[in-house]
Write an enzyme that holds these catalytic residues in place. Sequence first.
Site, PDB file in Angstrom:
ATOM      1  N   ASN A   1       0.811  -1.231   0.000  1.00  0.00           N
ATOM      2  CA  ASN A   1       0.000   0.000   0.000  1.00  0.00           C
ATOM      3  C   ASN A   1       0.844   1.281   0.000  1.00  0.00           C
ATOM      4  O   ASN A   1       0.502   2.247  -0.670  1.00  0.00           O
ATOM      5  CB  ASN A   1      -1.030  -0.028   1.133  1.00  0.00           C
ATOM      6  CG  ASN A   1      -0.409  -0.110   2.496  1.00  0.00           C
ATOM      7  OD1 ASN A   1       0.674  -0.669   2.657  1.00  0.00           O
ATOM      8  ND2 ASN A   1      -1.062   0.445   3.485  1.00  0.00           N
TER       9      ASN A   1
ATOM     10  N   CYS B   1      -3.366   1.424   6.388  1.00  0.00           N
ATOM     11  CA  CYS B   1      -3.694   0.635   7.581  1.00  0.00           C
ATOM     12  C   CYS B   1      -4.321   1.506   8.656  1.00  0.00           C
ATOM     13  O   CYS B   1      -5.119   1.036   9.457  1.00  0.00           O
ATOM     14  CB  CYS B   1      -2.443  -0.028   8.124  1.00  0.00           C
ATOM     15  SG  CYS B   1      -1.165   1.150   8.550  1.00  0.00           S
TER      16      CYS B   1
HETATM   17  N1  LIG Z   1       0.055  -1.691  10.975  1.00  0.00           N
HETATM   18  C1  LIG Z   1       0.670  -1.119   9.971  1.00  0.00           C
HETATM   19  O1  LIG Z   1       1.570  -0.305  10.139  1.00  0.00           O
HETATM   20  C2  LIG Z   1       0.291  -1.466   8.552  1.00  0.00           C
HETATM   21  C3  LIG Z   1       0.772  -0.660   7.523  1.00  0.00           C
HETATM   22  C4  LIG Z   1       0.418  -0.969   6.205  1.00  0.00           C
HETATM   23  C5  LIG Z   1      -0.390  -2.071   5.931  1.00  0.00           C
HETATM   24  N2  LIG Z   1      -0.850  -2.826   6.945  1.00  0.00           N
HETATM   25  C6  LIG Z   1      -1.727  -3.970   6.642  1.00  0.00           C
HETATM   26  O2  LIG Z   1      -1.257  -4.641   5.475  1.00  0.00           O
HETATM   27  C7  LIG Z   1      -2.325  -5.263   4.777  1.00  0.00           C
HETATM   28  C8  LIG Z   1      -2.219  -4.956   3.302  1.00  0.00           C
HETATM   29  O3  LIG Z   1      -0.994  -5.403   2.807  1.00  0.00           O
HETATM   30  P1  LIG Z   1      -0.769  -6.802   2.048  1.00  0.00           P
HETATM   31  O4  LIG Z   1      -2.054  -7.255   1.450  1.00  0.00           O
HETATM   32  O5  LIG Z   1       0.429  -6.640   1.198  1.00  0.00           O
HETATM   33  O6  LIG Z   1      -0.418  -7.773   3.250  1.00  0.00           O
HETATM   34  P2  LIG Z   1       0.001  -9.306   3.148  1.00  0.00           P
HETATM   35  O7  LIG Z   1       0.087  -9.772   4.553  1.00  0.00           O
HETATM   36  O8  LIG Z   1      -0.859 -10.058   2.209  1.00  0.00           O
HETATM   37  O9  LIG Z   1       1.438  -9.293   2.459  1.00  0.00           O
HETATM   38  C9  LIG Z   1       2.508  -8.556   3.000  1.00  0.00           C
HETATM   39  C10 LIG Z   1       3.815  -9.216   2.633  1.00  0.00           C
HETATM   40  O10 LIG Z   1       3.916 -10.499   3.254  1.00  0.00           O
HETATM   41  C11 LIG Z   1       4.288 -11.487   2.306  1.00  0.00           C
HETATM   42  N3  LIG Z   1       3.740 -12.760   2.770  1.00  0.00           N
HETATM   43  C12 LIG Z   1       2.488 -13.248   2.592  1.00  0.00           C
HETATM   44  N4  LIG Z   1       2.350 -14.447   3.193  1.00  0.00           N
HETATM   45  C13 LIG Z   1       3.552 -14.738   3.766  1.00  0.00           C
HETATM   46  C14 LIG Z   1       4.042 -15.820   4.547  1.00  0.00           C
HETATM   47  N5  LIG Z   1       3.278 -16.871   4.867  1.00  0.00           N
HETATM   48  N6  LIG Z   1       5.315 -15.772   4.987  1.00  0.00           N
HETATM   49  C15 LIG Z   1       6.106 -14.703   4.710  1.00  0.00           C
HETATM   50  N7  LIG Z   1       5.697 -13.662   3.959  1.00  0.00           N
HETATM   51  C16 LIG Z   1       4.439 -13.654   3.510  1.00  0.00           C
HETATM   52  C17 LIG Z   1       3.722 -10.950   1.011  1.00  0.00           C
HETATM   53  O11 LIG Z   1       4.339 -11.558  -0.096  1.00  0.00           O
HETATM   54  C18 LIG Z   1       3.997  -9.473   1.134  1.00  0.00           C
HETATM   55  O12 LIG Z   1       5.331  -9.164   0.804  1.00  0.00           O
HETATM   56  C19 LIG Z   1      -3.577  -4.728   5.445  1.00  0.00           C
HETATM   57  O13 LIG Z   1      -4.077  -5.685   6.327  1.00  0.00           O
HETATM   58  C20 LIG Z   1      -3.073  -3.520   6.240  1.00  0.00           C
HETATM   59  O14 LIG Z   1      -3.865  -3.161   7.343  1.00  0.00           O
HETATM   60  C21 LIG Z   1      -0.523  -2.559   8.242  1.00  0.00           C
HETATM   61  O1  LIG Z   2      -0.661   1.866   5.772  1.00  0.00           O
HETATM   62  C1  LIG Z   2      -0.080   2.094   6.808  1.00  0.00           C
HETATM   63  C2  LIG Z   2       0.643   3.287   7.072  1.00  0.00           C
HETATM   64  C3  LIG Z   2       1.704   3.226   7.876  1.00  0.00           C
HETATM   65  C4  LIG Z   2       2.473   4.378   8.108  1.00  0.00           C
HETATM   66  C5  LIG Z   2       3.662   4.345   8.736  1.00  0.00           C
HETATM   67  O2  LIG Z   2       4.268   3.230   9.109  1.00  0.00           O
HETATM   68  C6  LIG Z   2       4.368   5.552   9.036  1.00  0.00           C
HETATM   69  O3  LIG Z   2       3.871   6.658   8.802  1.00  0.00           O
HETATM   70  O4  LIG Z   2       5.493   5.423   9.534  1.00  0.00           O
END
Ligand SMILES: NC(=O)c1ccc[n+]([C@@H]2O[C@H](COP(=O)([O-])OP(=O)(O)OC[C@H]3O[C@@H](n4cnc5c(N)ncnc54)[C@H](O)[C@@H]3O)[C@@H](O)[C@H]2O)c1
Ligand SMILES: O=C/C=C/C=C(\O)C(=O)O
Length: 496
Positions: A165, A298
């Site tokens: 994202n 997120c």
């Molecule tokens: N808390 C935060 O700071 C934050 C920030 C941004 C996004 N997010 C969350 O991320 C999600 C969106 O991103 P996404 O769809 O790319 O997430 P995702 O978990 O599908 O994938 C993230 C990464 O993990 C890898 N991955 C997937 N399965 C794996 C496994 N079993 N072992 C190791 N690696 C693996 C993917 O290839 C990718 O590089 C949303 O749920 C969002 O809320 C959280």
């Molecule tokens: O989608 C999630 C956004 C995360 C943002 C940060 O980790 C940041 O601003 O440092």
Amino acid sequence: MTTITSGRVLTTRRLSHFIGGRFVEGDGHTLENINPATGELVNVVPVADAGVVDEAVKAARRALEGPWRRMSDHERASILRKVADGILRRFDEFVRAEVLDTGKPASLASHIDIPRSAANFNSFADQVLTLSTESFGTATPDGAGALNYSIRVPRGVIAVVCPWNLPLLLLTWKVAPALACGNTVVVKPSEETPTTATLLGEVMQEAGVPPGVYNVIHGLGPDSAGEYLTRHPEVNGITFTGETKTGVAIMKAAAEGVRPVSLELGGKNAAVVFADCNLDRAVEGVTRSVFANCGQVCLGTERVYVERPIFDQFVARLASAGAALKMGDPFDNTTTMGPLISKSHREKVLSYYQRAKAEGASVILGGGTPNLSSRFATGFFIEPTIWTGLREDSVVLREEIFGPCCHISPFDHEDAVVAAANSGPYGLATSIWTENLARAHRVAAGIEVGIAWVNCWFLRDLRTPFGGSKQSGIGREGGVHSMEFYTELRNVCVKL
Ligand SMILES: NC(=O)c1ccc[n+]([C@@H]2O[C@H](COP(=O)([O-])OP(=O)(O)OC[C@H]3O[C@@H](n4cnc5c(N)ncnc54)[C@H](O)[C@@H]3O)[C@@H](O)[C@H]2O)c1
Ligand SMILES: O=C/C=C/C=C(\O)C(=O)O
């Protein structure tokens, strides 16, 4: 495995891994990186098998024996500032790559993603120079005493697994502090957004980061590069941002070998709007928190709670702000909302749009896909969507959708809205809109999240603790908290 020792990442339509300071092609097994705004191919990306992942981890291990770890903090900080400068020097190239991979408006990438990525390097270069440790004078029976002090040592090889994202922003949020502390990294960018991580390899080289300190491997998650990397026994720590269910898988992988994890996971964030808020500011802030990056943040809001006296007015104003968003060419400065990341993500978000109707929602805005002209008709665009009228226990109000949508509920009492905000498994972020200072502090303390914003949203100071409560994550990054994850404390006890 073919090695390409030079060559600009973006002049080819074929990306490479970046291992030990060299751009490396895989064994021919590839995936296609698609531009979500058009459905067209951006580039072809190699998929790392277990052997390539092992090679990257070994390169990172070897680099731990090299100059990086032995440099003074000042020397490393100065190289990281050159990395920041290098990103800014190639600003347009980074913006273009990020926009092609994500479809997000170029205006967004050039105001948030790319400047923040450079700022991450500068911020953690500052941070490492101001780190302190503790020290105690300890009494001993002979009266001479002892001195205890602690030193920070790098953890070693850090696996950095990133989502799609905010690709470069979230990658650098982890890579910058890891490198500042003297670690080496192997990065696995999302398969949806592989380009800027690879381009950063060139910047690292130009800045003088020694070979093997920054490595990038491409591929998928389960039973692919992500899993091979996080299971690799020579990885000493894992930092991950992504979905909660992936966080669970990674935590299990990390248990083998007892490796530390930092997990930044999903959310279902609430915005709480009191009747005494500054309405213009609240509407502007909630509009951004719901629709920015097509709802794929997120920290974004999917549940809005509005105090009853201003409920109708707020719903009407948010709907008109949502309706004013303009979808289309991300490189057109008048475009304010891009597409979702992929066809499959659009199917997922649309399934929640159907579900909301089935659960009895009133659809105030959107609810489907837009009709866009020409090239962008084949992109993964979706309408900004607002619902009212759902029960608190409906699926649409409990599960993270990760799209440009929210549900708005009225509330009458502060205690009730705090309880509603706290329901559900997540606890990442909230925003509170009120001009009553005492209430703002009280509600911020009452909502179970890692980040509470009052009269703002996504206002970031990189020194502050960042992370989630409950199933939104483990640990905090940012400022000294990052340094705590990326180093290990060693206590030294000296008998005087
Ligand atoms: N808390 C935060 O700071 C934050 C920030 C941004 C996004 N997010 C969350 O991320 C999600 C969106 O991103 P996404 O769809 O790319 O997430 P995702 O978990 O599908 O994938 C993230 C990464 O993990 C890898 N991955 C997937 N399965 C794996 C496994 N079993 N072992 C190791 N690696 C693996 C993917 O290839 C990718 O590089 C949303 O749920 C969002 O809320 C959280
Ligand atoms: O989608 C999630 C956004 C995360 C943002 C940060 O980790 C940041 O601003 O440092």
